[in-house]
Motif scaffolding. Structure first.
Motif, PDB file in Angstrom:
ATOM      1  N   LYS A   6       0.956  -1.220   0.465  1.00 36.50           N
ATOM      2  CA  LYS A   6       0.120  -0.358   0.024  1.00 36.50           C
ATOM      3  C   LYS A   6       1.388   1.398   0.129  1.00 36.50           C
ATOM      4  CE  LYS A   6      -4.238  -1.774   2.057  1.00 36.50           C
ATOM      5  NZ  LYS A   6      -3.944  -3.350   2.930  1.00 36.50           N
ATOM      6  N   LEU A   7       0.786   2.253  -1.302  1.00 35.57           N
ATOM      7  CA  LEU A   7       2.076   3.466  -1.049  1.00 35.57           C
ATOM      8  C   LEU A   7       1.342   4.212  -0.378  1.00 35.57           C
ATOM      9  CD1 LEU A   7       2.751   2.386  -4.717  1.00 35.57           C
ATOM     10  CD2 LEU A   7       4.354   2.160  -3.120  1.00 35.57           C
ATOM     11  N   MET A  31       2.233   5.055 -13.280  1.00 27.70           N
ATOM     12  CA  MET A  31       1.719   6.403 -12.577  1.00 27.70           C
ATOM     13  C   MET A  31       0.340   7.355 -13.715  1.00 27.70           C
ATOM     14  SD  MET A  31       3.817   7.258 -10.102  1.00 27.70           S
ATOM     15  CE  MET A  31       3.888   9.223 -10.101  1.00 27.70           C
ATOM     16  N   LYS A  32      -0.613   7.201 -12.503  1.00 21.30           N
ATOM     17  CA  LYS A  32      -2.025   7.767 -13.771  1.00 21.30           C
ATOM     18  C   LYS A  32      -2.193   9.113 -12.943  1.00 21.30           C
ATOM     19  CE  LYS A  32      -2.884   3.295 -15.368  1.00 21.30           C
ATOM     20  NZ  LYS A  32      -2.674   2.884 -16.214  1.00 21.30           N
ATOM     21  N   PRO A  33      -2.258  10.127 -13.992  1.00 18.86           N
ATOM     22  CA  PRO A  33      -2.896  10.924 -13.606  1.00 18.86           C
ATOM     23  C   PRO A  33      -4.584  11.108 -12.494  1.00 18.86           C
ATOM     24  CG  PRO A  33      -3.470  10.974 -15.732  1.00 18.86           C
ATOM     25  CD  PRO A  33      -3.046   9.497 -15.529  1.00 18.86           C
ATOM     26  N   ASP A  34      -4.926  11.535 -11.711  1.00 15.43           N
ATOM     27  CA  ASP A  34      -5.879  12.256 -10.976  1.00 15.43           C
ATOM     28  C   ASP A  34      -7.291  13.003 -11.387  1.00 15.43           C
ATOM     29  OD1 ASP A  34      -5.327  14.391 -10.344  1.00 15.43           O
ATOM     30  OD2 ASP A  34      -5.452  13.863  -7.970  1.00 15.43           O
ATOM     31  N   GLU A  35      -8.227  13.676 -11.109  1.00 14.28           N
ATOM     32  CA  GLU A  35      -8.847  14.396 -11.934  1.00 14.28           C
ATOM     33  C   GLU A  35      -8.324  15.743 -12.275  1.00 14.28           C
ATOM     34  OE1 GLU A  35      -9.080  14.238  -7.672  1.00 14.28           O
ATOM     35  OE2 GLU A  35      -9.437  12.974  -9.104  1.00 14.28           O
ATOM     36  N   GLU A  36      -7.430  16.494 -11.284  1.00 14.06           N
ATOM     37  CA  GLU A  36      -6.971  17.457 -10.947  1.00 14.06           C
ATOM     38  C   GLU A  36      -5.655  17.397 -12.641  1.00 14.06           C
ATOM     39  OE1 GLU A  36      -5.820  18.058  -7.245  1.00 14.06           O
ATOM     40  OE2 GLU A  36      -8.232  19.367  -7.030  1.00 14.06           O
ATOM     41  N   GLY A  37      -4.863  16.486 -13.199  1.00 11.86           N
ATOM     42  CA  GLY A  37      -3.770  15.965 -13.225  1.00 11.86           C
ATOM     43  C   GLY A  37      -2.420  15.739 -12.177  1.00 11.86           C
ATOM     44  N   PHE A  38      -2.577  15.267 -10.883  1.00 14.36           N
ATOM     45  CA  PHE A  38      -1.531  14.977 -10.223  1.00 14.36           C
ATOM     46  C   PHE A  38      -1.198  13.612 -10.913  1.00 14.36           C
ATOM     47  CE2 PHE A  38      -3.174  19.064  -8.178  1.00 14.36           C
ATOM     48  CZ  PHE A  38      -2.255  19.259  -8.192  1.00 14.36           C
ATOM     49  N   GLN A  39      -0.192  13.160 -10.511  1.00 15.32           N
ATOM     50  CA  GLN A  39       0.671  11.576 -10.985  1.00 15.32           C
ATOM     51  C   GLN A  39       0.455  10.555  -9.788  1.00 15.32           C
ATOM     52  OE1 GLN A  39       0.867  10.353 -14.220  1.00 15.32           O
ATOM     53  NE2 GLN A  39       0.513  11.913 -14.887  1.00 15.32           N
ATOM     54  N   VAL A  42      -0.339   3.696  -9.332  1.00 12.31           N
ATOM     55  CA  VAL A  42      -0.993   1.915  -9.052  1.00 12.31           C
ATOM     56  C   VAL A  42      -0.209   1.256  -9.413  1.00 12.31           C
ATOM     57  CG1 VAL A  42      -3.303   1.362  -9.812  1.00 12.31           C
ATOM     58  CG2 VAL A  42      -3.004   4.224 -10.395  1.00 12.31           C
ATOM     59  N   ILE A  43      -0.603   0.216  -8.717  1.00 13.71           N
ATOM     60  CA  ILE A  43       0.291  -0.689  -8.725  1.00 13.71           C
ATOM     61  C   ILE A  43      -0.552  -2.278  -9.306  1.00 13.71           C
ATOM     62  CG2 ILE A  43       1.591  -2.999  -7.033  1.00 13.71           C
ATOM     63  CD1 ILE A  43       1.939  -0.921  -4.880  1.00 13.71           C
ATOM     64  N   ASP A  44      -0.203  -3.132 -10.437  1.00 10.64           N
ATOM     65  CA  ASP A  44      -0.632  -4.263 -11.282  1.00 10.64           C
ATOM     66  C   ASP A  44      -0.708  -5.106 -10.292  1.00 10.64           C
ATOM     67  OD1 ASP A  44      -1.646  -5.990 -12.542  1.00 10.64           O
ATOM     68  OD2 ASP A  44      -0.417  -5.202 -14.298  1.00 10.64           O
ATOM     69  N   GLY A  45      -1.556  -6.196 -10.132  1.00  5.62           N
ATOM     70  CA  GLY A  45      -1.706  -6.621  -8.671  1.00  5.62           C
ATOM     71  C   GLY A  45      -1.025  -8.317  -9.685  1.00  5.62           C
ATOM     72  N   ASN A  46      -1.009  -8.144 -10.678  1.00  2.92           N
ATOM     73  CA  ASN A  46      -0.617  -9.178 -11.418  1.00  2.92           C
ATOM     74  C   ASN A  46       1.287  -9.480 -11.499  1.00  2.92           C
ATOM     75  OD1 ASN A  46      -3.719 -10.733 -11.764  1.00  2.92           O
ATOM     76  ND2 ASN A  46      -3.901  -8.883 -13.250  1.00  2.92           N
TER      77      ASN A  46
END
Length: 66
Positions: A6-7, A31-39, A42-46
């Protein structure tokens, strides 16, 4: 199998420095942007092998341990 790292739980617990992304040898973190554009990571559990290097390199988590 170990639990997925859990980051952060709240966005305030992540500064977006990309240290976790950079250290991941399996490319399991994007790294995924949120609704405001901040990165945010996100971890891919697979793909994640649960080595927890991302947790160890996090400057916010390291500061909390001191």
């Amino acid at each position: 199998m170990k639990e997925l790292p859990k980051l952060y739980i709240r966005k305030e617990e992540c500064c977006g420095c990309t240290s976790c992304y950079a250290i991941c040898s399996r490319n399991a973190i994007t790294m995924k942007p949120d609704e405001e554009g901040f990165q945010y990571p996100v971890i891919d559990g697979n793909i994640c092998v649960r080595c927890y290097q991302c947790i160890k390199v996090c400057p916010i988590k390291a500061a909390k341990e001191q």
